[in-house]
Design a protein around this motif. Structure first.
Motif, mmCIF file in Angstrom:
data_model
loop_
_atom_site.group_PDB
_atom_site.id
_atom_site.type_symbol
_atom_site.label_atom_id
_atom_site.label_comp_id
_atom_site.label_asym_id
_atom_site.label_seq_id
_atom_site.Cartn_x
_atom_site.Cartn_y
_atom_site.Cartn_z
ATOM 1 N N GLN A 126 0.835 -1.207 0.000
ATOM 2 C CA GLN A 126 0.000 0.000 0.000
ATOM 3 C C GLN A 126 0.864 1.249 0.000
ATOM 4 N N ARG A 127 2.000 1.223 0.721
ATOM 5 C CA ARG A 127 2.888 2.392 0.750
ATOM 6 C C ARG A 127 3.471 2.658 -0.635
ATOM 7 N N LEU A 128 3.808 1.593 -1.345
ATOM 8 C CA LEU A 128 4.345 1.778 -2.690
ATOM 9 C C LEU A 128 3.295 2.293 -3.657
ATOM 10 N N ALA A 129 2.018 1.908 -3.419
ATOM 11 C CA ALA A 129 0.948 2.316 -4.325
ATOM 12 C C ALA A 129 0.419 3.706 -4.009
ATOM 13 N N ALA A 130 0.694 4.216 -2.789
ATOM 14 C CA ALA A 130 0.155 5.520 -2.394
ATOM 15 C C ALA A 130 0.876 6.638 -3.136
ATOM 16 N N PRO A 131 0.232 7.801 -3.313
ATOM 17 C CA PRO A 131 0.901 8.940 -3.963
ATOM 18 C C PRO A 131 2.117 9.367 -3.156
ATOM 19 N N PRO A 132 3.225 9.678 -3.799
ATOM 20 C CA PRO A 132 4.439 10.058 -3.054
ATOM 21 C C PRO A 132 4.249 11.383 -2.349
ATOM 22 N N ASP A 133 4.754 11.455 -1.103
ATOM 23 C CA ASP A 133 4.669 12.716 -0.360
ATOM 24 C C ASP A 133 6.032 13.386 -0.244
ATOM 25 N N GLY A 134 7.073 12.796 -0.815
ATOM 26 C CA GLY A 134 8.394 13.418 -0.814
ATOM 27 C C GLY A 134 9.152 13.267 0.479
ATOM 28 N N THR A 135 8.614 12.558 1.468
ATOM 29 C CA THR A 135 9.271 12.431 2.756
ATOM 30 C C THR A 135 9.972 11.090 2.926
ATOM 31 N N ASP A 136 9.543 10.083 2.239
ATOM 32 C CA ASP A 136 10.124 8.754 2.389
ATOM 33 C C ASP A 136 10.979 8.461 1.159
ATOM 34 N N ILE A 137 12.267 8.786 1.242
ATOM 35 C CA ILE A 137 13.161 8.614 0.104
ATOM 36 C C ILE A 137 13.267 7.146 -0.271
ATOM 37 N N ALA A 138 13.299 6.279 0.736
ATOM 38 C CA ALA A 138 13.432 4.853 0.436
ATOM 39 C C ALA A 138 12.268 4.351 -0.414
ATOM 40 N N ILE A 139 11.071 4.842 -0.131
ATOM 41 C CA ILE A 139 9.901 4.420 -0.912
ATOM 42 C C ILE A 139 10.013 4.945 -2.341
ATOM 43 N N LEU A 140 10.445 6.203 -2.487
ATOM 44 C CA LEU A 140 10.592 6.758 -3.831
ATOM 45 C C LEU A 140 11.631 5.974 -4.636
ATOM 46 N N VAL A 141 12.759 5.637 -3.978
ATOM 47 C CA VAL A 141 13.788 4.861 -4.669
ATOM 48 C C VAL A 141 13.240 3.496 -5.060
ATOM 49 N N ARG A 142 12.497 2.882 -4.146
ATOM 50 C CA ARG A 142 11.938 1.560 -4.452
ATOM 51 C C ARG A 142 10.979 1.634 -5.644
ATOM 52 N N ARG A 143 10.216 2.699 -5.742
ATOM 53 C CA ARG A 143 9.290 2.838 -6.870
ATOM 54 C C ARG A 143 10.046 2.933 -8.199
ATOM 55 N N VAL A 144 11.108 3.756 -8.191
ATOM 56 C CA VAL A 144 11.870 3.895 -9.426
ATOM 57 C C VAL A 144 12.537 2.574 -9.784
ATOM 58 N N GLU A 145 13.052 1.871 -8.764
ATOM 59 C CA GLU A 145 13.679 0.573 -9.023
ATOM 60 C C GLU A 145 12.667 -0.412 -9.597
ATOM 61 N N ASP A 146 11.454 -0.424 -9.038
ATOM 62 C CA ASP A 146 10.420 -1.313 -9.586
ATOM 63 C C ASP A 146 10.074 -0.922 -11.025
ATOM 64 N N HIS A 147 10.018 0.391 -11.262
ATOM 65 C CA HIS A 147 9.728 0.860 -12.627
ATOM 66 C C HIS A 147 10.819 0.417 -13.596
ATOM 67 N N LEU A 148 12.086 0.532 -13.177
ATOM 68 C CA LEU A 148 13.185 0.154 -14.062
ATOM 69 C C LEU A 148 13.252 -1.366 -14.249
ATOM 70 N N ALA A 149 12.835 -2.115 -13.225
ATOM 71 C CA ALA A 149 12.797 -3.569 -13.394
ATOM 72 C C ALA A 149 11.796 -3.954 -14.482
ATOM 73 N N ALA A 150 10.700 -3.190 -14.544
ATOM 74 C CA ALA A 150 9.691 -3.465 -15.573
ATOM 75 C C ALA A 150 10.029 -2.784 -16.903
ATOM 76 N N ASN A 151 10.837 -1.718 -16.858
ATOM 77 C CA ASN A 151 11.195 -0.966 -18.071
ATOM 78 C C ASN A 151 12.713 -0.762 -18.103
ATOM 79 N N PRO A 152 13.488 -1.799 -18.360
ATOM 80 C CA PRO A 152 14.953 -1.704 -18.239
ATOM 81 C C PRO A 152 15.608 -0.791 -19.258
ATOM 82 N N ASN A 153 14.883 -0.333 -20.262
ATOM 83 C CA ASN A 153 15.462 0.554 -21.276
ATOM 84 C C ASN A 153 15.112 2.017 -21.055
ATOM 85 N N ASP A 154 14.631 2.352 -19.871
ATOM 86 C CA ASP A 154 14.277 3.735 -19.542
ATOM 87 C C ASP A 154 15.530 4.459 -19.035
ATOM 88 N N GLY A 155 16.285 5.030 -19.942
ATOM 89 C CA GLY A 155 17.504 5.713 -19.552
ATOM 90 C C GLY A 155 17.265 6.896 -18.642
#
Length: 380
Positions: A126-155
């Motif tokens: 649920q934390r990963l699915a919630a809109p980012p509030d800019g306070t939890d850097i670890a969650i933001l990093v995890r979201r980008v990592e999940d995005h790149l895992a699904a889209n490995p060609n997103d430079g």
């Protein structure tokens, strides 16, 4: 409020903890059971003695002595204090009560006082699915990592993630992310310089050969890239090539605009290696009055007396200023040229000698002085 599944989990963990305490207690024999077992053994021994006597296997005196010893042991076992047995049982019961009641009560009280029972549950999904509030850097990093895992060609994703890794102290991840961004987006001066910087951080401040390669690629794409030029100067200093470092940083100081945020760092680096901090080209240091090249050229159209008077006045003012403040290399070189125009070779040599004395050990200044001496025909 705390959900029912969470309460069930707490109850299960409490039950397991209680069983871990009660299980060894429940398996201990009681003192009464041990006493009864001993008495049963002694009775069997008395019966065995009676059978041996009736069969004639033992003389009467040995049977009597053995019977007395067994009787003594039976009396000792029968006289075991019931208070001791009761005390041991009470201790076990108290331990059971503590495990069953006291520990859970204390734990619940501490949770109610120190915990947050009214805070709603928020699983990671649920934390990963919630809109980012800019306070939890670890969650933001995890979201980008999940995005790149699904889209490995997103430079662009790697380009965004790399500096965040660097700020979090994950230099290895930052190097990999910048390398992926360069592979997918193409090489640029900014990305190459950022890759080199991440490599320097990873090597704890040492400019490695890989980092030099990245900075060199950045300068090839943008010769004015400040970050890459600075680190190339640092690489030269770390290699013991202080003259090369001074040349790189000195040129940066000359090219810098007056409000460049990195100019102070460059000047500090020049001071560290003992090189003069050249003024920036955008904000040249003020110079005192003296004969410039245009002044000398204008003097050629005057009469000899006018020309001599004009040049002599300029030279005298410049000489006075240089005597008061000799740390002006341009002033000494201008003075030497003025004396050459006036045809006084001894004064030319004296001006150049004063310049050398004002800048001892300065290889860059010595090179300029020798070049001027050669230009004016007074030797190196």
């Amino acid at each position: 409020m705390v959900s029912a599944p969470l309460f069930a989990a707490f109850a299960l963990m409490t039950a397991l903890a209680v069983m871990a305490v009660l299980w060894p207690l429940s398996r201990r024999r009681t003192e009464r059971a041990a006493r009864e077992a001993d008495l049963a053994v002694y009775r069997d021994q008395l019966a065995e003695l009676d059978r041996d006597q009736a069969a004639g296997r033992l003389p009467p005196e040995q049977v009597e002595a053995a019977r007395v010893e067994v009787a003594r042991r039976m009396l000792a076992a029968a006289d075991t204090a019931p208070e001791a047995v009761s005390s041991a049982g009470n201790r076990r019961r108290m331990a059971a009560v503590a495990a069953l009641v006291v520990i859970p009560v204390i734990g619940a009280g501490l949770y109610l006082k120190l915990g947050s029972p009214d805070l709603p549950g928020l699983p990671l999904a649920q934390r990963l699915a919630a809109p980012p509030d800019g306070t939890d850097i670890a969650i933001l990093v995890r979201r980008v990592e999940d995005h790149l895992a699904a889209n490995p060609n997103d430079g662009r994703g790697y380009e965004i993630l790399a500096p965040v890794y660097l700020k979090l102290g994950r230099a290895d991840d930052a190097v990999r992310a910048y390398a992926q961004a360069i592979r997918l987006l193409g090489s640029s001066a900014e990305l190459q310089a950022a890759l080199g910087e991440a490599m320097v951080v990873r090597s704890e401040g040492m400019v490695t050969q890989d980092a030099v390669g990245a900075f060199t690629a950045a300068v090839a794409l943008d010769p004015k890239m400040p970050k890459a030029r600075f680190f190339l100067g640092l690489a030269a200093e770390q290699d013991g090539r202080r003259q090369d470092a001074a040349a790189i940083w000195g040129q940066m100081a000359q090219d810098a605009p007056p409000n460049a945020p990195w100019l102070g760092m460059v000047r500090a680096a020049l001071a560290r290696i003992g090189a003069p901090a050249a003024p920036s080209a955008a904000a040249p240091a003020p110079t005192a009055p003296g004969p410039s090249a245009q002044d000398v050229a204008a003097a050629a159209s005057m009469t000899n007396d006018q020309r001599s008077a004009m040049i002599q006045g300029m030279v005298d003012r410049l000489q006075e200023r240089l005597n008061a403040d000799p740390r002006d290399l341009d002033g000494w070189l201008r003075l030497a040229r003025a004396w050459r125009v006036m045809g006084n070779e001894d004064k030319v040599r004296a001006a150049l000698s004063s310049a050398r004395a004002a800048f001892p050990g300065d290889e860059a200044a010595a090179a300029r002085i020798n070049a001027t001496a050669k230009e004016l025909g007074v030797g190196g």
